[in-house]
Design an enzyme around this catalytic site. Structure first.
Site, PDB file in Angstrom:
ATOM      1  N   CYS A 219       2.146   6.750  11.509  1.00 34.79           N
ATOM      2  CA  CYS A 219       1.214   7.576  10.728  1.00 34.79           C
ATOM      3  C   CYS A 219       0.354   8.496  11.612  1.00 34.79           C
ATOM      4  O   CYS A 219       0.201   9.688  11.322  1.00 34.79           O
ATOM      5  CB  CYS A 219       0.336   6.691   9.858  1.00 34.79           C
ATOM      6  SG  CYS A 219      -0.281   5.225  10.676  1.00 34.79           S
TER       7      CYS A 219
ATOM      8  N   ARG B 276      -9.554   1.705  15.303  1.00 30.90           N
ATOM      9  CA  ARG B 276      -9.659   1.423  13.861  1.00 30.90           C
ATOM     10  C   ARG B 276     -11.107   1.594  13.440  1.00 30.90           C
ATOM     11  O   ARG B 276     -12.014   1.048  14.089  1.00 30.90           O
ATOM     12  CB  ARG B 276      -9.201  -0.011  13.594  1.00 30.90           C
ATOM     13  CG  ARG B 276      -9.138  -0.368  12.127  1.00 30.90           C
ATOM     14  CD  ARG B 276      -7.953   0.201  11.402  1.00 30.90           C
ATOM     15  NE  ARG B 276      -6.702  -0.274  11.949  1.00 30.90           N
ATOM     16  CZ  ARG B 276      -5.515   0.259  11.665  1.00 30.90           C
ATOM     17  NH1 ARG B 276      -5.419   1.281  10.840  1.00 30.90           N
ATOM     18  NH2 ARG B 276      -4.411  -0.223  12.205  1.00 30.90           N
TER      19      ARG B 276
ATOM     20  N   HIS C 173      -6.412   9.129   8.255  1.00 33.96           N
ATOM     21  CA  HIS C 173      -6.651   9.041   9.690  1.00 33.96           C
ATOM     22  C   HIS C 173      -7.170  10.383  10.208  1.00 33.96           C
ATOM     23  O   HIS C 173      -6.801  11.450   9.702  1.00 33.96           O
ATOM     24  CB  HIS C 173      -5.353   8.751  10.442  1.00 33.96           C
ATOM     25  CG  HIS C 173      -4.809   7.368  10.253  1.00 33.96           C
ATOM     26  ND1 HIS C 173      -5.449   6.372   9.548  1.00 33.96           N
ATOM     27  CD2 HIS C 173      -3.659   6.808  10.730  1.00 33.96           C
ATOM     28  CE1 HIS C 173      -4.717   5.269   9.585  1.00 33.96           C
ATOM     29  NE2 HIS C 173      -3.627   5.504  10.286  1.00 33.96           N
TER      30      HIS C 173
ATOM     31  N   ALA D  79       0.838  -1.213   0.000  1.00 29.92           N
ATOM     32  CA  ALA D  79       0.000   0.000   0.000  1.00 29.92           C
ATOM     33  C   ALA D  79       0.867   1.256   0.000  1.00 29.92           C
ATOM     34  O   ALA D  79       0.636   2.194  -0.782  1.00 29.92           O
ATOM     35  CB  ALA D  79      -0.928  -0.026   1.218  1.00 29.92           C
TER      36      ALA D  79
HETATM   37  N1  LIG Z   1      -0.192   1.639   5.467  1.00 32.37           N
HETATM   38  C1  LIG Z   1       0.086   2.769   6.099  1.00 32.37           C
HETATM   39  O1  LIG Z   1      -0.703   3.724   6.145  1.00 32.37           O
HETATM   40  C2  LIG Z   1       1.396   2.926   6.816  1.00 32.37           C
HETATM   41  C3  LIG Z   1       1.676   4.148   7.428  1.00 32.37           C
HETATM   42  C4  LIG Z   1       2.897   4.314   8.089  1.00 32.37           C
HETATM   43  C5  LIG Z   1       3.808   3.285   8.124  1.00 32.37           C
HETATM   44  N2  LIG Z   1       3.491   2.097   7.532  1.00 32.37           N
HETATM   45  C6  LIG Z   1       4.496   1.045   7.579  1.00 32.37           C
HETATM   46  O2  LIG Z   1       4.972   0.819   6.253  1.00 32.37           O
HETATM   47  C7  LIG Z   1       5.303  -0.541   6.084  1.00 32.37           C
HETATM   48  C8  LIG Z   1       4.522  -1.099   4.884  1.00 32.37           C
HETATM   49  O3  LIG Z   1       3.135  -0.983   5.122  1.00 32.37           O
HETATM   50  P1  LIG Z   1       2.038  -1.292   4.009  1.00 32.37           P
HETATM   51  O4  LIG Z   1       0.772  -0.827   4.605  1.00 32.37           O
HETATM   52  O5  LIG Z   1       2.481  -0.772   2.686  1.00 32.37           O
HETATM   53  O6  LIG Z   1       2.047  -2.902   3.988  1.00 32.37           O
HETATM   54  P2  LIG Z   1       1.583  -3.893   2.827  1.00 32.37           P
HETATM   55  O7  LIG Z   1       0.566  -3.288   1.943  1.00 32.37           O
HETATM   56  O8  LIG Z   1       1.251  -5.157   3.527  1.00 32.37           O
HETATM   57  O9  LIG Z   1       2.929  -4.115   1.973  1.00 32.37           O
HETATM   58  C9  LIG Z   1       4.043  -4.795   2.493  1.00 32.37           C
HETATM   59  C10 LIG Z   1       5.185  -4.774   1.489  1.00 32.37           C
HETATM   60  O10 LIG Z   1       6.325  -5.404   2.091  1.00 32.37           O
HETATM   61  C11 LIG Z   1       6.817  -6.399   1.203  1.00 32.37           C
HETATM   62  N3  LIG Z   1       7.435  -7.494   1.955  1.00 32.37           N
HETATM   63  C12 LIG Z   1       6.857  -8.297   2.884  1.00 32.37           C
HETATM   64  N4  LIG Z   1       7.748  -9.221   3.317  1.00 32.37           N
HETATM   65  C13 LIG Z   1       8.899  -9.004   2.616  1.00 32.37           C
HETATM   66  C14 LIG Z   1      10.166  -9.629   2.566  1.00 32.37           C
HETATM   67  N5  LIG Z   1      10.471 -10.666   3.351  1.00 32.37           N
HETATM   68  N6  LIG Z   1      11.107  -9.144   1.728  1.00 32.37           N
HETATM   69  C15 LIG Z   1      10.815  -8.075   0.923  1.00 32.37           C
HETATM   70  N7  LIG Z   1       9.632  -7.435   0.916  1.00 32.37           N
HETATM   71  C16 LIG Z   1       8.688  -7.902   1.751  1.00 32.37           C
HETATM   72  C17 LIG Z   1       5.584  -6.896   0.459  1.00 32.37           C
HETATM   73  O11 LIG Z   1       6.000  -7.538  -0.713  1.00 32.37           O
HETATM   74  P3  LIG Z   1       5.146  -8.747  -1.386  1.00 32.37           P
HETATM   75  O12 LIG Z   1       4.019  -8.091  -2.149  1.00 32.37           O
HETATM   76  O13 LIG Z   1       6.137  -9.399  -2.250  1.00 32.37           O
HETATM   77  O14 LIG Z   1       4.658  -9.604  -0.248  1.00 32.37           O
HETATM   78  C18 LIG Z   1       4.883  -5.543   0.203  1.00 32.37           C
HETATM   79  O15 LIG Z   1       5.496  -4.896  -0.876  1.00 32.37           O
HETATM   80  C19 LIG Z   1       4.991  -1.236   7.424  1.00 32.37           C
HETATM   81  O16 LIG Z   1       6.160  -1.238   8.224  1.00 32.37           O
HETATM   82  C20 LIG Z   1       3.966  -0.312   8.043  1.00 32.37           C
HETATM   83  O17 LIG Z   1       3.939  -0.392   9.452  1.00 32.37           O
HETATM   84  C21 LIG Z   1       2.321   1.895   6.871  1.00 32.37           C
END
Ligand SMILES: NC(=O)c1ccc[n+]([C@@H]2O[C@H](COP(=O)([O-])OP(=O)(O)OC[C@H]3O[C@@H](n4cnc5c(N)ncnc54)[C@H](OP(=O)(O)O)[C@@H]3O)[C@@H](O)[C@H]2O)c1
Length: 332
Positions: A128, A234, A241, A13
């Site tokens: 966030c 949530r 948010h 995401a």
């Molecule tokens: N979503 C938000 O609003 C938000 C805000 C602030 C911070 N964050 C932080 O940002 C990070 C990502 O969040 P997200 O919401 O984007 O999560 P997400 O949609 O679940 O995406 C996770 C990403 O990480 C990759 N990944 C997972 N395991 C991996 C591995 N072993 N090696 C390489 N890549 C791997 C996944 O790749 P695949 O597709 O190949 O599995 C995917 O590209 C998290 O730490 C989260 O806490 C998120």
């Protein structure tokens, strides 16, 4: 002339927003490399007007890169950010892995951008809810001196990643079709519900997310003794948010001065006309660079108190946009 940029977690995401924002903001990219897990390696995606093949993120994939934007999980960041820094890149990390490390700057550019310059190869992007809350609280701190802060969050499902967005959509579709509602990301149905539970519970009864807001706010605003408390909830909102904040200040406050302080702060819009039902709402902030502050009123519970409401796109200001703004700050 441009910078060689890598994105770790490019299929997620936040990773998708990184790709969009690098293009929207004309970040000077001379080469873009996209990394994800082995599951995605080999997939092709369109980015910056070209087709890029996703590679598996490994310790040896960062050679020659100037900036690596991390948006995977904390354990991966813990393992790979140091490798990116060792390869000569600046790693900007969205996970919580390094946020409270005293050697790693934790940065919201409008609030403490200069801290980024002291980096030793890794810079942390705040949680966030913290980043968005502080876009409202920091201007008021500057004006009146923040003493205590109590926050309740209303957090969108996209804050839990791409799977959670699908879960809300699937539950809404199942409900409309009269089919059983399935859940996997959250412990309870999220459609039509509100879960007072974001991240894992800790020994003190607060969740990890709630303590992030307390501890990261102290670090970013340079207020180690700030008294703060938070409840994170949530809600079935797809994106952006919202945070309700009650704060007590050192100096006398007025609503007019508070509005002026918000209006002149970069990165926030004052949206505060109760007479015309005008206030910030998450639907209006998806894909918006600035955060919004409204419902500013004298808090009747404290001396020198203000109550206010802050909204921001957590995929942007709470993650991808803030991280790119950090890189922009460094190259300026
Ligand atoms: N979503 C938000 O609003 C938000 C805000 C602030 C911070 N964050 C932080 O940002 C990070 C990502 O969040 P997200 O919401 O984007 O999560 P997400 O949609 O679940 O995406 C996770 C990403 O990480 C990759 N990944 C997972 N395991 C991996 C591995 N072993 N090696 C390489 N890549 C791997 C996944 O790749 P695949 O597709 O190949 O599995 C995917 O590209 C998290 O730490 C989260 O806490 C998120």
């Amino acid at each position: 002339m441009g910078y060689k940029v890598g994105i770790v977690g490019a299929t997620g995401a936040v990773g998708q927003e990184f790709i969009k924002l690098l293009s929207d903001r004309n970040f000077p990219v001379s080469e873009l490399k996209l990394f994800a897990s082995a599951r995605s390696a080999g997939k092709q995606v369109e980015a910056l007007g070209t087709t890029i093949t996703i590679e598996e993120a490994t310790e040896t994939c960062f050679d020659g890169l100037d900036y690596v934007l991390f948006s995977a999980n904390g354990s991966l960041s813990k393992a790979l950010c140091p490798a990116a820094a060792k390869a000569g890149a600046v790693a900007i990390d969205n996970s919580s892995a390094f946020r409270m490390d005293p050697e790693v700057p934790l940065v919201v550019p409008e609030i403490n951008g200069e801290a980024a310059r002291a980096h030793k190869g890794i810079i942390a992007n705040p949680n966030c809810s913290t980043a968005i809350s502080l876009m409202g609280a920091a201007p008021l701190h500057k004006a009146f001196g923040l003493k205590r802060m109590f926050a309740s969050t209303y957090q969108a499902v996209s804050g839990s990643g791409a799977e959670a967005m699908k879960e809300l959509e699937d539950q809404l579709k199942a409900w409309s079709a009269g089919e059983p509602i399935e859940k996997s990301v959250y412990p309870h149905q999220i459609a039509f519900n509100a879960l007072p539970h974001v991240d894992v519970f800790q020994d003190n009864g607060y969740t990890k997310e709630e303590m992030k807001l307390v501890n990261e706010s102290r670090k970013i605003m340079g207020l180690p003794d700030l008294v703060a408390s938070c409840t994170c909830v949530r809600v079935p909102v797809m994106r952006s948010h919202s945070i309700s904040i009650n704060a007590e200040f050192e100096r006398p406050v007025s609503v007019e001065e508070a509005r002026a302080a918000i209006a002149e702060f970069p990165g926030v819009d004052l949206i505060d006309e109760p007479s015309s039902n005008t206030y910030p709402m998450p639907l209006d902030f998806a894909g918006r660079v600035n955060c919004g502050v409204g419902r500013i009123r004298q808090d009747i519970g404290f001396d020198n108190g203000l109550a206010f409401w802050v909204v921001g796109d957590q995929l942007w200001k709470g993650a991808a946009l803030n991280a790119i703004q950090i890189a922009e700050y460094l190259i300026k």
